[in-house]
Design an enzyme around this catalytic site. Sequence first.
Site, mmCIF file in Angstrom:
data_model
loop_
_atom_site.group_PDB
_atom_site.id
_atom_site.type_symbol
_atom_site.label_atom_id
_atom_site.label_comp_id
_atom_site.label_asym_id
_atom_site.label_seq_id
_atom_site.Cartn_x
_atom_site.Cartn_y
_atom_site.Cartn_z
ATOM 1 N N ASP A 315 91.645 49.158 12.435
ATOM 2 C CA ASP A 315 92.266 47.997 13.610
ATOM 3 C C ASP A 315 91.148 47.718 14.683
ATOM 4 O OD1 ASP A 315 94.744 48.172 11.791
ATOM 5 O OD2 ASP A 315 95.616 49.750 12.906
ATOM 6 N N LYS A 342 94.857 41.484 6.557
ATOM 7 C CA LYS A 342 95.556 42.104 7.715
ATOM 8 C C LYS A 342 96.483 40.742 8.401
ATOM 9 C CE LYS A 342 94.082 46.320 7.583
ATOM 10 N NZ LYS A 342 95.080 47.447 7.357
ATOM 11 N N ARG A 346 90.721 38.809 9.169
ATOM 12 C CA ARG A 346 90.006 39.222 10.372
ATOM 13 C C ARG A 346 88.505 39.253 10.174
ATOM 14 N NH1 ARG A 346 93.850 44.263 12.228
ATOM 15 N NH2 ARG A 346 95.589 42.974 13.221
#
Length: 428
Positions: A315, A342, A346
């Site tokens: 993350d 995600k 990303r």
Amino acid sequence: MKNIGVERKKRIKGEISLPGDKSISHRAIMLGSIAQGKTRVKEFSDCADCRNTLNAFLKLGIEIEDHSQGELTIHGQGLKGLTSAKEIIDVGNSGTTMRLLSGILAGQDFSSTITGDEYLQRRPMKRIILPLREMGAKISSPDDNHPPITIVGQKLHPIDYHSPVASAQVKSCVLLAGLYAKGRTSLTESSPSRDHTERMLKYLNGPIEIKGTAIFIEGVSELEARAITIPGDISSAAFFIITCLLLKNSEIRIKGVGINPTRTGVIDILKKMGADIVIEDVHELCGEPVADLIVKSSNLRGTNIGGALIPRIIDEIPVLAVAATQAEGVTEISNAQELRVKESDRIGNVVSELSKMGASIKEKEDGMVISGGKRLAGSSVNSFSDHRMAMALTIGGLIADGETTINDVACIDTSFPHFMDALNRMVE
Ligand code: S3P
């Protein structure tokens, strides 16, 4: 659509305690609801994702008192105490809610349908549908992959599952379903992902055993409720740590952050890049290690990031990419193809938006290559409704010359509703 303008700042200073960890907050609601008795929760994250989990369990008949300021009382009804929701359960943007909840619902004696927002509807669910089916679950989706998913509760049987993706959501889904399967379920994964489910089950004296890389869970046992206090979220801390490293003459203390080793990849990598981060006052809180982090401005060097480190920083990669733009030399990120599925893609989105700010960054199928040491320039950039993109670009804006406009920032509420206020209180 809400946009914000961000200008270059001189420094960041002070002390902060961050909201409770999002991953652990989800699990507190879930395990508290299926435990027997009252669970008093402190430092629950007030973010939209965790609210979605809370609302899902209200719909499943669990009484949850919200005393505000992150304090809840969950009136757990035991493993079989949930009742059928009267309507479709909408979990918004939250992949964690959908995947973990599916594991719990697979073993009930009623049917449920779970859906989510337009972004969640694009995310893969086959990764949980397949193991749950192996356990005997009746679970379907229109294309056997994307939400909505419908689960007709069944008697489950144990499996020995090797998860092909290093995903705590898949692992936790199978472990939670394992609680409902008669016998012993085992699970291994390609690289270790965050282990909050295992730790919380242990803390509740649950039927879990870990031997080397294998996790075993025994079905048909009750869990007993126990008070849970949630540590500060290290993923939220990452934005402050990197701001502090990049702005000169800065020093901050972040108090009470979770330093679970399956989550501290961001600290390990930044230290390898030359970051001055000191860990103080390490202690344990409800089965999770916690500490204060003291961070000082640092000159960073580029590095290679890949392999088993990836699940430990999954993350934090968007904001690590911002740090890499300011490091001396090249940073290469590999084996991170999971980033493509995600809340947004990303890899593609970090590359396109940081390029707009003048970064030298190239896309790879499974990551990116960043040549550091270039000042960023303010620009108009998009979050793609992805909270971690919005926050990473905000940090980019704080170190860029001129003004940066970040489009579509309401999504920050997904994980960190008071992010902007918290940051504005500390930057000068
Ligand atoms: C989470 C696991 C991670 C992470 C997500 C939260 C969890 O997803 O990206 O934000 O709470 O289990 P994966 O396990 O699918 O990589």
